[in-house]
Design a protein around this motif. Sequence first.
Motif, PDB file in Angstrom:
ATOM      1  N   LEU A 213      -5.695  -3.529  -6.176  1.00 39.44           N
ATOM      2  CA  LEU A 213      -4.765  -2.412  -6.346  1.00 39.44           C
ATOM      3  C   LEU A 213      -3.789  -2.752  -7.459  1.00 39.44           C
ATOM      4  O   LEU A 213      -3.193  -3.840  -7.468  1.00 39.44           O
TER       5      LEU A 213
ATOM      6  N   ALA B  71      -6.703  -6.290  -2.314  1.00 41.21           N
ATOM      7  CA  ALA B  71      -6.410  -5.462  -1.148  1.00 41.21           C
ATOM      8  C   ALA B  71      -7.658  -4.976  -0.445  1.00 41.21           C
ATOM      9  O   ALA B  71      -7.605  -4.003   0.303  1.00 41.21           O
TER      10      ALA B  71
ATOM     11  N   LEU C 259       0.809  -1.214   0.000  1.00 40.29           N
ATOM     12  CA  LEU C 259       0.000   0.000   0.000  1.00 40.29           C
ATOM     13  C   LEU C 259       0.841   1.263   0.000  1.00 40.29           C
ATOM     14  O   LEU C 259       0.326   2.347  -0.303  1.00 40.29           O
TER      15      LEU C 259
ATOM     16  N   GLY D 153      -5.921   4.017   2.683  1.00 45.45           N
ATOM     17  CA  GLY D 153      -7.142   3.265   2.466  1.00 45.45           C
ATOM     18  C   GLY D 153      -8.406   4.080   2.680  1.00 45.45           C
ATOM     19  O   GLY D 153      -8.442   5.292   2.439  1.00 45.45           O
ATOM     20  N   PHE D 154      -9.474   3.431   3.158  1.00 43.22           N
ATOM     21  CA  PHE D 154     -10.796   4.035   3.267  1.00 43.22           C
ATOM     22  C   PHE D 154     -11.359   3.859   4.680  1.00 43.22           C
ATOM     23  O   PHE D 154     -10.977   2.942   5.406  1.00 43.22           O
ATOM     24  N   GLU D 155     -12.281   4.741   5.061  1.00 46.56           N
ATOM     25  CA  GLU D 155     -13.044   4.570   6.293  1.00 46.56           C
ATOM     26  C   GLU D 155     -14.526   4.752   5.984  1.00 46.56           C
ATOM     27  O   GLU D 155     -14.905   5.562   5.144  1.00 46.56           O
TER      28      GLU D 155
ATOM     29  N   ASP E  91      -5.300   5.412  -5.264  1.00 48.56           N
ATOM     30  CA  ASP E  91      -4.110   5.807  -4.520  1.00 48.56           C
ATOM     31  C   ASP E  91      -3.252   6.851  -5.232  1.00 48.56           C
ATOM     32  O   ASP E  91      -2.148   7.177  -4.781  1.00 48.56           O
TER      33      ASP E  91
ATOM     34  N   ASN F  61     -12.181   8.129   1.110  1.00 50.63           N
ATOM     35  CA  ASN F  61     -10.792   7.846   0.767  1.00 50.63           C
ATOM     36  C   ASN F  61      -9.885   8.689   1.667  1.00 50.63           C
ATOM     37  O   ASN F  61      -9.949   9.917   1.659  1.00 50.63           O
TER      38      ASN F  61
ATOM     39  N   ALA G  63      -7.284  -4.924   3.304  1.00 49.32           N
ATOM     40  CA  ALA G  63      -6.197  -4.039   3.708  1.00 49.32           C
ATOM     41  C   ALA G  63      -6.591  -2.570   3.628  1.00 49.32           C
ATOM     42  O   ALA G  63      -6.124  -1.754   4.433  1.00 49.32           O
ATOM     43  N   VAL G  64      -7.466  -2.213   2.681  1.00 48.16           N
ATOM     44  CA  VAL G  64      -7.831  -0.803   2.518  1.00 48.16           C
ATOM     45  C   VAL G  64      -9.187  -0.472   3.128  1.00 48.16           C
ATOM     46  O   VAL G  64      -9.664   0.660   3.009  1.00 48.16           O
ATOM     47  N   GLY G  65      -9.827  -1.432   3.780  1.00 45.68           N
ATOM     48  CA  GLY G  65     -11.065  -1.148   4.488  1.00 45.68           C
ATOM     49  C   GLY G  65     -12.324  -1.205   3.662  1.00 45.68           C
ATOM     50  O   GLY G  65     -13.340  -0.621   4.048  1.00 45.68           O
TER      51      GLY G  65
END
Length: 492
Positions: A338, A351, A22, A27-29, A303, A394, A354-356
């Motif tokens: 990704l 991913a 990454l 990542g994201f929430e 990204d 993001n 990993a990135v939510g």
Amino acid sequence: MKSWLPIAAIVLAGCPSPEVDLGDFAGFEEVTSEWGVAAELANGVCVTDIDGQLGPDLYLARPGEDRLYMNQGDGTFVESGSFGDRASQGCGYADFDRDGDPDLVITTLYEASRYLRNDDGVLVDITAEVGLGDTFNQRSVLVEDIDRDGWTDLVLTTTQGEQAGLFRNLGDGTFEDRTPDSPLLPVRRSWGGAFLDYDDDGLPDLFLAKDISPEVDQLLHNEGDFVFVDATVEAGVSNVNHAMGIAITDLDADGLVDFFVTNWGHHVMWRNEGGSFLDVANAWGVGTRGGASGWGTFFVDADHDGDEDLFVANGAGFLAGDPETPVRPRNEANRFFLQSPEDGHPMFGEAGEAVGLADEDSALGAAWGDFDGDGWVDIVVANALGDSIRIFRNLGVGELDSEAPLRLRLVGTVSNPDAFGAHVTVEACGLRQARVRTQGASVLSAGSEVLHFGLADCTEDVLVTVRWPTGESDEVTVPAPAWGDEPVLVTE
């Protein structure tokens, strides 16, 4: 910065996804309630700037009343209205009447599709006036200027016994039904599809994802004047895996349109070899190894590294195209691939967790847009079963400083106003990127008007080349100090 090289060779054997790095990407929430959107289920979602102010707005096509949420300029939303309880399925947008703002078409499960005209930011239902009254039980909304007359036309897909529809925009506020004389007449099981000029002849062709075996997906070649002929076998895109969604792009920046198809099982990545296609899903790391029930999907540079990544919404399988009767519960989380080019060709690594983005509710539609205006593309997922829709912000590179991407908004004047079908290339700092202007295709949904090009650490002027739907091209140089400030308007 990653480099992009022309594809020299493709290895067809299944290849494992590379280990995902990454880097600085945070990542994201999930921010659905924080941004003011109610916890409700939906089938489709449209991201478009309804009022021309403060950023992209959000229309939810729902099994209950539809919702319209207006962007407040910082990513938060205020509900601006609800629309009748008609078991809505999908939505799509276009400036059908060429007055400068996006109008909406909403498909429903049991009634005729609705046409919502945009009158200075207010959506007015004028369905009875436009000629869509016989369109019952439709699903996805596909838009393009099929005959290149400057007016955006319409295709509606279906999955439940009715027929798909093909409609020509007459330019007087009405549509003419061209279905009876087209290959769409017998099409009765297609969740999604997309327009793409796969052979680069200047006319948009039509791909339909067929959700039933032994029928195959169908590629219809546009011969002009609303005449289509079946080119599926010739182009090599036969696929019998219960297809649903489709994502369009030019992954290798060679000027030819590639596309990805979600299935109930192995997903397909069709690489354009000059009018015919090769499935490189396993070779490029996006093969699902079977079992997935994929729906909405799209490419986006999440990204900002200069190459497009891939989002796939996963959900339940449904009985005979009925989105209210699942025959298989949700089977796996949404997926996010990704991209990191490798050995001269695109390569993706999984991913989602990993990135939510590995949400496990049962998704149908999905779309993207920069809701909070920070330059980073956010994602919204319409969950039809489970808890609620999901909006994922993001996070970019977190606490680190980062240059905004180049953001382009295309406006057609001779072409259709939304510039659907335009092909855009961007060159700077030794990097060449390409995008195709679509409304997002996917399933039941449509994404933002703004194209994003990540140019991390690049401080050069940017050369933008737009090949408009008319076939004419324009070159624009965007000075380095300006391209990161806000979206750049490029007018035909």
